[in-house]
Design a protein around this motif. Structure first.
Motif, short mmCIF file in Angstrom:
data_model
loop_
_atom_site.label_atom_id
_atom_site.label_comp_id
_atom_site.label_asym_id
_atom_site.label_seq_id
_atom_site.Cartn_x
_atom_site.Cartn_y
_atom_site.Cartn_z
N ASP A 128 -3.25 10.20 4.67
CA ASP A 128 -3.54 10.72 6.00
C ASP A 128 -4.32 12.03 5.86
O ASP A 128 -4.55 12.53 4.76
CB ASP A 128 -2.28 10.86 6.84
N ASN A 132 -8.92 -0.04 1.22
CA ASN A 132 -9.93 1.01 1.21
C ASN A 132 -9.67 2.08 0.16
O ASN A 132 -10.46 3.01 0.02
CB ASN A 132 -9.99 1.69 2.58
N GLY A 133 -8.54 1.98 -0.57
CA GLY A 133 -8.24 3.04 -1.53
C GLY A 133 -7.20 2.63 -2.54
O GLY A 133 -6.60 1.55 -2.46
N SER A 162 -3.31 4.72 0.68
CA SER A 162 -4.02 5.36 1.78
C SER A 162 -3.46 6.76 1.96
O SER A 162 -2.30 7.03 1.65
CB SER A 162 -3.88 4.56 3.08
N ASP A 180 -9.55 7.11 -1.01
CA ASP A 180 -9.53 6.05 0.00
C ASP A 180 -10.77 6.21 0.88
O ASP A 180 -11.75 6.81 0.46
CB ASP A 180 -8.22 6.04 0.80
N GLU A 181 -10.77 5.61 2.06
CA GLU A 181 -11.91 5.62 2.99
C GLU A 181 -13.13 4.89 2.44
O GLU A 181 -14.25 5.12 2.89
CB GLU A 181 -12.31 7.07 3.36
N ALA A 224 -12.50 3.21 9.70
CA ALA A 224 -11.17 3.59 10.17
C ALA A 224 -11.27 4.16 11.59
O ALA A 224 -12.32 4.65 11.99
CB ALA A 224 -10.55 4.61 9.23
N LYS A 241 1.48 4.98 0.84
CA LYS A 241 0.96 5.89 1.86
C LYS A 241 1.32 7.32 1.52
O LYS A 241 2.48 7.61 1.22
CB LYS A 241 1.49 5.51 3.25
N GLU A 245 0.83 -1.20 0.00
CA GLU A 245 0.00 0.00 0.00
C GLU A 245 0.87 1.25 0.00
O GLU A 245 1.78 1.40 0.81
CB GLU A 245 -0.90 0.00 1.24
#
Length: 347
Positions: free
Chosen positions: A227, A210-211, A225, A86-87, A304, A48, A46
């Motif tokens: 932040d 999720n993304g 993902s 994402d999410e 999340a 980030k 993944e």
């Protein structure tokens, strides 16, 4: 029109017109080429994203466009390096890329009702009158948010049961719409439902990913993902716009337009929160975290850790700014342009 492995995709004759979308979806999920593609996608680490990462090799230093729930963006590879979202739990991320010029559209779809018009919005800058254009398509997200169990406790497959929940109807409507349109859609990845489901020791289901992001230069898609710092620009306002759009008839059946493809700018169209929505925000703030999860999420066990905190930040903003015109003076959009460092600045 759907293609797999560059060949027209066909399914057995459906038992009824109402079951066609389901039959197409289940056949795609069982196709060996797409099963292999889904496994290959999940094998990628993944990626980030964080604005605060000082690693110069981090792709966040590149030009990125981030998509929230119910939004879409069509990006030009001359301006944008990565586009993603994402999410997603019961939502589905849809990516469509024009093979000829690399133009890429990504949407974060959250209900079957927005699929038909939303797909037309995505395609408006990807295709012209030439329906021979080849389009690569990826579907990522959604999971088995219903229990695949017989009454006697034995497991059943997706093809043996009528699924409801949120993810299955959404995925069904997406592939049904792709199937009935004239454009040539080459399904490259369909990591949804069972392919995107993992379970804990208690058997509770979660999305595997999720993304994702799309590299606009190559068309390569990998899990991703973001932040809070990288879900920009205008995170809170764009999140609030998602919730208020359900009561705004201007957005009925549509994806939210946020990004301007031609200028590489974000233009957040005005959204109005009503006295009723303000009062709902006041009321919801009084609930406990567990109650908010139960009330506000389509998948409470799969959200999340910051899900409730994010909702509270949205409500706090509406409570502190009860009049929407404070946020959108003179009913004008909030416009953001990209700085020389790749980050967004409000004009």
């Amino acid at each position: 029109m759907i293609f797999v492995n560059d060949l027209p995709f066909s399914t057995p004759t459906p038992s009824s017109s109402t079951s066609q979308g389901k039959d197409i979806l289940l056949a795609l999920l069982e196709n060996p080429v797409l099963v292999s593609a889904s496994s290959s996608f999940k094998a990628n680490p993944e990626k980030k994203f964080s604005v605060f990462d000082d690693d110069e090799s981090n792709p966040e230093r590149s030009k990125v466009v981030y998509i929230f729930q119910r939004e879409y963006a069509t990006v030009n590879p001359e301006f944008v390096d990565f586009v993603g979202t994402d999410e997603a739990t019961t939502c589905v991320g849809l990516a469509i890329r024009n093979r000829r010029n690399g133009m890429t559209s990504v949407a974060h779809m959250d209900s079957p009702e927005i699929v038909e018009t939303g797909l037309s919005q995505m395609l408006s800058l990807l295709v012209d009158d030439n329906t021979e254009i080849e389009l690569d398509v990826h579907l990522i997200g959604g999971f088995e948010d219903v229990s695949l169990q017989h009454d006697n406790g034995t497991a059943v497959s997706e093809s043996q049961t009528d699924l409801d929940g949120y993810s299955f109807p959404l995925c069904t409507n997406i592939v049904q719409t792709l199937w009935t349109r004239e454009e040539k859609f080459h399904i490259k990845t369909i990591c949804v439902l069972g392919h995107n489901t993992r379970r804990d020791l208690d058997g509770i289901a979660f999305p595997f990913f999720n993304g994702f992001v799309v590299d606009t230069a190559t068309g390569i898609l990998v899990p991703a993902s973001f932040d809070r710092s990288s879900r920009c620009p205008d995170e809170i306002i764009r999140r609030i716009r998602v919730s208020t759009s359900y009561e705004d008839t201007n957005w009925n059946g549509k994806l939210l337009e946020t990004y301007d493809t031609d200028t590489d700018r974000f233009k957040i169209a005005p959204c109005r929160w009503t006295l009723r929505q303000y009062q709902i925000a006041l009321s919801l703030q009084q609930y406990s975290d567990s109650e908010i999860l139960s009330i506000c999420s389509t998948s409470p066990t799969a959200e999340a850790p910051d899900f409730v905190d994010t909702l509270r930040r949205n409500w706090n903003y509406m409570i502190e700014h009860p009049h929407w015109m404070e946020t959108f003076p003179k009913n004008q959009p909030r416009v953001f342009e990209r700085g020389t460092d790749g980050r967004w600045r409000r004009c």
